[in-house]
Design an enzyme around this catalytic site. Structure first.
Site, short mmCIF file in Angstrom:
data_model
loop_
_atom_site.label_atom_id
_atom_site.label_comp_id
_atom_site.label_asym_id
_atom_site.label_seq_id
_atom_site.Cartn_x
_atom_site.Cartn_y
_atom_site.Cartn_z
N GLU A 252 0.89 -1.17 0.00
CA GLU A 252 0.00 0.00 0.00
C GLU A 252 0.92 1.20 0.00
O GLU A 252 1.53 1.53 1.01
CB GLU A 252 -0.93 -0.03 1.22
CG GLU A 252 -2.15 0.85 1.06
CD GLU A 252 -1.86 2.29 1.42
OE1 GLU A 252 -1.60 3.08 0.47
OE2 GLU A 252 -1.90 2.64 2.60
N CYS A 286 -1.59 9.22 2.14
CA CYS A 286 -1.38 8.80 0.75
C CYS A 286 -2.60 9.07 -0.12
O CYS A 286 -2.49 9.07 -1.35
CB CYS A 286 -0.99 7.33 0.68
SG CYS A 286 -2.10 6.24 1.59
#
Length: 478
Positions: A252, A286
Site C-alpha cells: 500500500e 497517501c
C-alpha cells in the site's frame, strides 16, 4: 493529564523486553526527545521470526470465538486508553489532537470489524460433475492461515495502518512480526502491551520490533515468512518486493490523488470536504487531495472560495484544540515540499495561499497553473498543498485524473449518474468516492491502488484473504 513514560520496551514473542533504550523519539512540534524505546537487533528479529514459526500451528488451531475474544478485548482496552493513545499520536506524529482522536476511533473500529470477521471465515461447496469423467465427484474448499507474516507500517497513521495488518492477522490466525516506523513506534508498542494481556495467544503469536532500517532485512528476505505487507513510500516498497523472494507481497504505497468538481456540484459541501481532504493531518496521507480539477464554468468562484478558506486554517501546536495544521514529520520533508512549491512558482504557477516554511511547519498552500511536468504535479506531495486546474469536458477531466503514475483513490463531485458510471469504468484507480474526497475511507472496504500505488487490498476481510490460502478437498462417492 496524560503522561508518557520515559522508556518503552519492544515486544518479543508476546512479552515485553528491554534489551536497550537506543531509539529516541521526538515530540514533532517541540523537537525535544519525548521518550525512548528499545531497538531490535538482527538477532532479536531472527528470534521473533523463529517464535512466529513455532506459533503458526497453534495459532491456526485457535477457535473462531477465541480469536474474536482477543480482538474484542483489544476494542475494550483501546477504549479505556483512548486519551493516552490520542496524546501519544499527538506527540510522536505531530498530529492535531482532533485528527489523533479520529484515528483512535478508527483503530477501535478496525479491531471491532476484525472481531466480527473472525467468525465469518467461510468456504464453499463446489459441484465437480461438469463432465462425464467427474460424475460422482464433489469438491469443497476453505481458507487456511498462510503462516508467519511480516508487517512494516509507516509514520503517518501509526495506529490505524498498523491495525489494518494486526487485526486481520489475528482474525485469520496468522502469527506476525511487525516493524513500526522508527519516528512513530509508540502506537504499535501500546497495541503490543494490550495483546500481551491475552493468554490465549500462543507464545510467538506476535512481536512488535522497532528497528533501524539497516539490519532489518530479515523482515523482507527471510524465507520462513510467508507474507510481507508493507505500507509506505513507493521507492521503498517496490525495492522490498524485489528482495522478498517467494513470499506473497502486499504493498500500500503512495498517490497524488485527484478530485473532480463538476459545475452541478454542491459547492459549499465540496469546499468543506476538499479543505478537509487536502489539509487534514498536514496532508500527510497517501490519499490526501493533491489535485483538484474544476469545471471552467465555476472555476473562478470556487478557486476564490477555496483560497479564502485555506487562509483561515490555524497552524501551530497540535496539542491545542483549535490547531488544524500541525508539523510535518520532519524539517527535511517540509523543506523538500517547500522546494517543490517554489519550483512550481518559478515555472509559472500562481501561489494563491500559504507557501511559507519554518522548520517542519509548512503553511497550508494552494496553487494554480502548475505545470504537468513539475514535481508538484507528478510526484506525491505528502504535505499540506493542493493544486488547481480547470476542465470543460468530463472525459478530459477523467484523462487528467489518470495522468499520473499513481492510482490509489479519486473523488468526484457530480449529480450526473452517467458521469459516475463513466468514472467507475474509466478511472484507473483502486477506488472512486462520489460526492466526497479521495481521502475518505471506511475500514471494512477494499482499499488499495494500481500502478505505482501498490498491490493487493486492505480492509479487514480483504486483508484476511491475502493472509490465507485456499485448501481444496475433493470427494469421490463410492
Amino acid at each position: 493529564m496524560v503522561q508518557l513514560k520515559d522508556v518503552y520496551p519492544l515486544y518479543l514473542n508476546n512479552k515485553a523486553a528491554q534489551p536497550n533504550a537506543d531509539l529516541e523519539v521526538t515530540d514533532k512540534f517541540t523537537g525535544e526527545v519525548a521518550f525512548r524505546t528499545a531497538l531490535a537487533t538482527p538477532d532479536v528479529i531472527d528470534e521473533a521470526i523463529a517464535g512466529a514459526v513455532r506459533a503458526a500451528e497453534p495459532m491456526a488451531r485457535l477457535a473462531s470465538y477465541e480469536k474474536r475474544d482477543v480482538l474484542t478485548h483489544c476494542v475494550t482496552r483501546f477504549g479505556e486508553r483512548f486519551d493516552e493513545l490520542a496524546y501519544a499520536l499527538c506527540v510522536e506524529a505531530g498530529k492535531p489532537i482532533a485528527d489523533a482522536e479520529g484515528e483512535v476511533t478508527r483503530l477501535i473500529d478496525t479491531f471491532r470489524i476484525a472481531a466480527e470477521e473472525a467468525t465469518r471465515n467461510y468456504g464453499e461447496v463446489q459441484p465437480l460433475d461438469v463432465s462425464a469423467r467427474a460424475k460422482g465427484y464433489m469438491g469443497m474448499w476453505k481458507r487456511v492461515p498462510i503462516g508467519p507474516c511480516s508487517f512494516i507500517s509507516p509514520f503517518n497513521f501509526p495506529l490505524n495502518l498498523a491495525a489494518h495488518k494486526i487485526a486481520p492477522a489475528i482474525a485469520m490466525g496468522c502469527p506476525f512480526v511487525m516493524k513500526p516506523a522508527s519516528m512513530t513506534p509508540l502506537g504499535a508498542i501500546i497495541m503490543g502491551e494490550v495483546l500481551a494481556e491475552c493468554d490465549v495467544l500462543p507464545e510467538g503469536a506476535f512481536s512488535i520490533l522497532p528497528a533501524a532500517r539497516a539490519g532489518s532485512d530479515l523482515f523482507t528476505t527471510d524465507e520462513r515468512l510467508k507474507l510481507l505487507s508493507f505500507t509506505g513510500s513507493p521507492g521503498v516498497g517496490w525495492d522490498l518486493k524485489g528482495k522478498a523472494g517467494k513470499k506473497k507481497v502486499v504493498l500500500e504505497l503512495g498517490g497524488n490523488a485527484a478530485v473532480i468538481v463538476d459545475k452541478d456540484a454542491d459547492l459549499d459541501h465540496a469546499l468543506a470536504r476538499i479543505v478537509f481532504g487536502g489539509y487534514y493531518q498536514s496532508g500527510q496521507s497517501c490519499i490526501h487531495v493533491q489535485r483538484v480539477i474544476i469545471h471552467a464554468d465555476i472555476y473562478d468562484s470556487f478557486r476564490d472560495m477555496l483560497a479564502a478558506k485555506v487562509k483561515t486554517l490555524v497552524s501551530g501546536d497540535p496539542k491545542k484544540r483549535e490547531t488544524f495544521i500541525g508539523p510535518m514529520i520532519s524539517a527535511r520533508e517540509a523543506s523538500r515540499l517547500k522546494g517543490w512549491i517554489d519550483s512550481a512558482v518559478a515555472g509559472g504557477a500562481t501561489l494563491l495561499a500559504g507557501g511559507a516554511c519554518a522548520g517542519n511547519m509548512l503553511e497550508a498552500s494552494l496553487l494554480e497553473g502548475v505545470s504537468r511536468d513539475s514535481e508538484l504535479y507528478r510526484e506525491e506531495a505528502f504535505g499540506p498543498v493542493v493544486i488547481l486546474s480547470k476542465f470543460t469536458e468530463w472525459k478530459a477531466a477523467m484523462d487528467e485524473v489518470n495522468d499520473s503514475k499513481f492510482g490509489l483513490q479519486a473523488g468526484i463531485f457530480t449529480r450526473d449518474i452517467h458521469q459516475v458510471l463513466d468514472s467507475w469504468d474509466h478511472l484507473d484507480v483502486g477506488g472512486i468516492v462520489v460526492n466526497d474526497v479521495s481521502s475518505y475511507r471506511v475500514d471494512n472496504m477494499p482499499y488499495g491502488g494500481v500502478k505505482d500505488s501498490g498491490l493487493g487490498r486492505e480492509g479487514v476481510r480483504f486483508a484476511m484473504e491475502d493472509m490465507s490460502e485456499i485448501r481444496n478437498l475433493v470427494i469421490r462417492r463410492l
